[in-house]
Scaffold this active site. Structure first.
Site, short mmCIF file in Angstrom:
data_model
loop_
_atom_site.label_atom_id
_atom_site.label_comp_id
_atom_site.label_asym_id
_atom_site.label_seq_id
_atom_site.Cartn_x
_atom_site.Cartn_y
_atom_site.Cartn_z
CD GLU A 126 -2.71 -1.42 2.36
OE1 GLU A 126 -3.93 -1.70 2.22
OE2 GLU A 126 -2.34 -0.92 3.58
CB CYS A 160 7.38 -5.23 8.31
SG CYS A 160 8.75 -4.04 9.01
CB CYS A 175 1.39 6.17 11.38
SG CYS A 175 2.06 7.58 10.85
CB CYS A 200 6.79 -2.19 15.92
SG CYS A 200 8.40 -2.00 15.15
CB CYS A 214 3.32 -1.74 13.64
SG CYS A 214 3.25 -1.04 11.63
CB CYS A 232 3.01 7.58 2.92
SG CYS A 232 3.43 6.24 4.26
CB SER A 240 10.01 4.55 14.55
OG SER A 240 9.47 4.98 13.43
CD GLU A 286 13.89 -0.13 9.13
OE1 GLU A 286 12.83 0.08 10.01
OE2 GLU A 286 14.79 0.62 8.81
N1 SAH Z 1 9.83 0.76 9.46
C1 SAH Z 1 9.86 2.09 9.40
C2 SAH Z 1 9.14 2.54 8.41
C3 SAH Z 1 7.68 2.50 8.69
S1 SAH Z 1 6.99 4.11 9.26
C4 SAH Z 1 9.89 2.69 10.67
O1 SAH Z 1 9.57 2.18 11.85
O2 SAH Z 1 10.15 3.70 10.87
C5 SAH Z 1 5.66 3.57 10.02
C6 SAH Z 1 5.54 4.59 11.01
O3 SAH Z 1 4.36 4.54 11.93
C7 SAH Z 1 6.44 4.52 12.21
O4 SAH Z 1 7.00 5.57 12.86
C8 SAH Z 1 5.82 3.59 13.28
O5 SAH Z 1 6.43 3.38 14.61
C9 SAH Z 1 4.52 4.22 12.91
N2 SAH Z 1 3.29 3.33 13.55
C10 SAH Z 1 3.42 1.93 13.47
N3 SAH Z 1 2.25 1.64 14.07
C11 SAH Z 1 1.48 2.73 14.28
C12 SAH Z 1 0.04 2.79 14.77
N4 SAH Z 1 -0.79 1.73 15.04
N5 SAH Z 1 -0.34 4.28 15.14
C13 SAH Z 1 0.52 5.33 14.85
N6 SAH Z 1 1.86 5.07 14.56
C14 SAH Z 1 2.31 3.75 14.05
#
Ligand code: SAH
Length: 348
Positions: A94, A114, A339, A118, A121, A107, A220, A166
């Site tokens: 997506e 992934c 996000c 986390c 996520c 984005c 992050s 990532e």
């Molecule tokens: N793997 C990379 C790129 C993904 S960015 C990274 O972690 O930076 C996706 C962003 O959304 C990251 O900052 C992540 O921490 C954030 N994110 C993940 N799950 C989320 C959620 N449920 N609500 C808000 N932000 C979230």
């Protein structure tokens, strides 16, 4: 047999020119085809009208153009657009277009699923199927640029690698895509308008600094003590904060580019003054700013958004310590485009 054909966009311009010379044509023909593939975004060889029919047939016999297809486009009530993107092998990723009055941000995804785990996520629930190729990343950007022109009457202005995956665990392909996005033969965008967001892979942050890519870096962070961070981002066990800190110091010493920390405050996870003070201390290591991101609940998730008092407490403590902080409201929540919500769920 048909899988034997090579993806023509895996070739560099030079390789394409050499291919034509080896086949008794001029190297200039390679440049023409290259232009069709990248600047003109051709999906088929037939479209290449200034190339002879015979040459087009020869290309089709040897190569494929593995173009992505926007399978489904959803529009949020706030203007955000989410594309479900079908890849040549039928997998889906997506990407999201986020409009504001002054800019349009794409984005984009870097992996199918992934590699990381986390806990909060949605993408982490999908296992990593494969890395995206440079052209698959580039195509997502082009699709959003087209949508931006069509629906908002302006070109794309910014790109964030904050979709699925990532990016630093698909480093070579992401960097090749960045090269294409910034080159005049691609989109000619400035690298300064591209942000790579990482969960924090120290070795690759250093490599990014060494490679002088001129892009912006976001991390992050979400917790500034190993105890809390390992609970919510288990890979922190392998890449602890001390290593991350060292890599970020290296990044700044090489690039002089300020880092953005993304940080979500959750109820009973990291909502105390002690947690906020740990963040303040971490922010002193390298020039940075903090984005406090609103948590977007995911299905059956154990995490809950913290109280507004907790977010205010973070904001005040950071500001009092001279750290720039922005509180980010989510966009596109009604279509699961915010996000951490990207998990290949469609409207149907
Ligand atoms: N793997 C990379 C790129 C993904 S960015 C990274 O972690 O930076 C996706 C962003 O959304 C990251 O900052 C992540 O921490 C954030 N994110 C993940 N799950 C989320 C959620 N449920 N609500 C808000 N932000 C979230």
């Amino acid at each position: 047999m048909k899988n034997k054909k090579k993806d023509i966009r895996a070739l560099t311009k030079k390789q394409l020119q050499e291919f034509f010379v080896e086949n008794g044509d001029k190297s200039f023909r390679g440049s023409q085809v290259y232009e069709w593939l990248w600047s003109k975004g051709a999906h088929t060889f037939e479209e290449m009208t200034n190339i002879s029919k015979q040459t087009r047939t020869m290309l089709a016999e040897n190569f494929v153009i593995n173009h992505i297809r926007v399978d489904q486009m959803q529009r949020s009530s706030d203007g955000t657009i989410k594309n479900a993107v079908k890849l040549h092998d039928n997998l889906t990723v997506e990407s999201v277009l986020i409009p504001t009055p002054t800019r349009t941000t794409a984005c984009v995804s870097s992996q199918v699923g992934c590699s990381l785990d986390c806990q909060f996520c949605a993408t982490a629930r999908l296992k990593r199927m494969r890395n995206l190729n440079p052209d698959e990343i580039y195509d997502q950007v082009v699709a959003i640029d087209n949508e931006s022109r069509l629906y908002f009457d302006r070109p794309l202005s910014n790109i964030v690698f904050m979709g699925m995956g990532e990016p630093l665990m698909n480093y070579n392909n992401v960097m090749k895509a960045v090269e294409k996005i910034t080159s005049d033969e691609g989109l000619g965008m400035s690298a300064k308008r591209i942000t790579i967001s990482t969960s924090g892979v120290p070795k690759m942050i250093k490599k990014l600094a060494d490679d002088e890519a001129k892009i912006k870096l976001a991390v992050s962070l979400h917790a500034a003590t190993d105890e809390v961070r390992t609970k919510i981002m288990p890979f922190n066990e392998t890449f602890p904060l001390e290593d991350l800190r060292e890599a970020l110091e290296y990044w700044y010493s090489k690039t002089k580019s300020r880092i953005t920390y993304e940080y979500i405050v959750w109820k009973d996870v990291n909502d105390t003054r002690k947690d906020a003070m740990a963040l303040v201390r971490f922010c002193k290591y390298v020039p940075c700013k903090v984005n406090l991101i609103e948590y977007n609940p995911i299905d059956d998730g154990d995490f809950q958004r913290a109280s507004s008092q907790a977010t205010d407490m973070y904001q005040q403590l950071l500001e009092r310590n001279g750290i720039t902080v922005t509180v980010r409201r989510s966009r596109g929540k009604d279509i699961d485009a915010a996000c951490g919500q990207l998990a290949n769920k469609s409207a149907s």
